[in-house]
Design an enzyme around this catalytic site. Structure first.
Site, PDB file in Angstrom:
ATOM      1  N   SER A 130       0.811  -1.219   0.000  1.00 27.99           N
ATOM      2  CA  SER A 130       0.000   0.000   0.000  1.00 27.99           C
ATOM      3  C   SER A 130       0.843   1.268   0.000  1.00 27.99           C
ATOM      4  CB  SER A 130      -0.939   0.005   1.206  1.00 27.99           C
ATOM      5  OG  SER A 130      -1.793  -1.115   1.180  1.00 27.99           O
ATOM      6  N   HIS A 191       0.290   4.988   4.148  1.00 25.32           N
ATOM      7  CA  HIS A 191      -0.161   5.547   2.877  1.00 25.32           C
ATOM      8  C   HIS A 191       0.314   6.984   2.703  1.00 25.32           C
ATOM      9  CE1 HIS A 191      -3.723   2.500   3.032  1.00 25.32           C
ATOM     10  NE2 HIS A 191      -2.563   1.939   2.757  1.00 25.32           N
TER      11      HIS A 191
END
Length: 225
Positions: A130, A191
Site C-alpha cells: 500500500s 499511505h
C-alpha cells in the site's frame, strides 16, 4: 482516388511522419508476479520461511523493510493493491522506464515501512504494497502534471477512488495478526508517508543536473562522409 488517398493517410500516416516509438513495459508485470508468487507460497503452500519476510516492529531485520512490501494478509488485500499497482506502475514505467519503476516501488514502500516502524507500537506487524502504491500514485501524477482542467478532474476522481479502495482492502487484513489497536491508523501512516516519499523522490530527481539531448548531439564530433 481522392477518397482512397485520404483513407491511406488516416491509416498509415503521412509520408515522412515520425512517430515516437512506444516503450516496452515489463517491470510492472515482474513486480506483480513477485507479489503473486510470494502470496501463493505464503497462503497456499504455507512455506514457513515466507513469514520471516514480514516486518516485525519489535525486532526487525533490515531486509524486512523491503520484503514486507511484497507480502499480503489475504486475497482482498493483495488484489486491490495489484490493481492500482498495475495502473500507476504502468504509468511510471511508460514515462520513466523499468529501473525508475523498481526504484520508486522499493524506495516508497521501504520508506513508508520505516515511518510506520518509528511511529507504531512495537507489537505491530506490517505487510503490503500500500505504501508503494500511494508512492507510485503520487509519482505518476507529478510526472504527468498538467494544468489542463480535464487532467486535474481525472486525478481528483481517481485519487479519491484509490484512497477509498486501498484503505478498505488494508483494513480487511485486521484480523490476521490480532492487533489490539485500529489498523486504519497504521494504514493512514503508511499511505501518507508513501505518497510524501514519492513526492520527495520526484523532487530530488528534478534537482539532478542533466544536459539536454540537443546539446550532447551538437557538442559531439561529426564524421564527414
Amino acid at each position: 482516388m481522392f477518397f482512397l488517398d485520404i483513407i491511406s493517410d488516416l491509416e498509415l500516416g503521412k509520408p515522412g511522419d515520425r512517430r515516437k516509438p512506444e516503450k516496452r513495459v515489463n517491470g510492472v508485470f515482474w513486480i506483480i508476479l513477485l507479489n503473486l508468487g510470494i502470496y501463493v507460497a505464503d497462503h497456499l503452500f504455507k512455506f514457513q520461511g515466507i513469514q520471516s519476510l514480514y516486518l516485525y516492529h519489535n525486532w526487525p531485520a533490515w531486509y524486512q523493510f523491503i520484503t514486507s512490501t511484497f507480502c499480503h494478509a489475504n486475497w482482498k488485500h493483495l488484489s486491490s493493491n495489484l490493481f492500482f499497482l498495475y495502473i500507476f506502475g504502468k504509468l511510471v514505467e511508460e514515462e520513466e522506464g523499468s529501473f525508475a519503476l523498481w526504484l520508486s516501488y522499493i524506495f516508497t514502500g521501504a520508506g513508508a515501512n520505516i515511518v510506520s516502524w518509528l511511529v507504531l507500537p512495537r507489537n505491530a506487524v506490517s505487510v503490503g504494497a500500500s505504501g508503494a502504491v500511494f508512492g507510485l500514485f503520487a509519482i505518476s501524477v507529478l510526472v504527468k502534471m498538467s494544468w489542463d482542467w480535464r487532467k486535474i478532474l481525472e486525478v481528483l476522481i481517481l485519487g479519491q477512488f484509490v484512497i477509498d479502495k486501498v484503505m478498505e482492502a488494508a483494513q480487511a487484513s485486521t484480523g490476521l495478526f490480532g492487533l489490539s489497536y485500529p489498523l486504519q491508523n497504521v494504514n493512514h501512516i503508511a499511505h501518507l508517508s508513501g505518497a510524501l516519499i514519492g513526492v520527495l523522490l520526484v523532487w530530488l530527481l528534478s534537482k539532478t543536473p542533466s544536459e539536454p539531448l540537443d546539446n550532447e548531439i551538437s557538442s559531439s564530433p561529426r564524421k564527414r562522409s
